[in-house]
Design a protein around this motif. Structure first.
Motif: not given
Length: 86
Positions: A1-10, A34-39
């Motif tokens: 399991m991974n934690i994926y983090v996307w952030r965009q500051n405009k 921020i999402v926990a998922a396998n891929t």
């Protein structure tokens, strides 16, 4: 399991950045997902199912940080509007 983090500051977005991805359908200055998922595909699918305006095609273009859920570490910290005291 991974934690994926996307952030965009405009906050300081200008016309020269018009080709940057727009990762949500709402008007925003700062977006964070921020999402926990396998891929990464599974993470994007989970976001899409939320029906909260996340644009998964644009999220694919934005670099994301990936953290292993098996490792100890700081994932996110933030100070906003901090006033540095003497």
């Amino acid at each position: 399991m991974n934690i994926y983090v996307w952030r965009q500051n405009k906050t300081y977005h200008s016309h020269s950045m018009i080709e940057e991805p727009c990762i949500n359908n709402e008007f925003y200055l700062d977006a964070l997902a921020i999402v926990a998922a396998n891929t990464i595909d599974e993470a994007l699918e989970v976001l899409a199912k939320e029906n909260k305006g996340w644009r998964t095609d644009d999220l694919r273009e934005l670099p994301c940080k990936v953290y292993s859920a098996d490792e100890v570490g700081v994932i996110f910290t933030e100070l906003r509007g901090a006033i540095h005291h003497l």
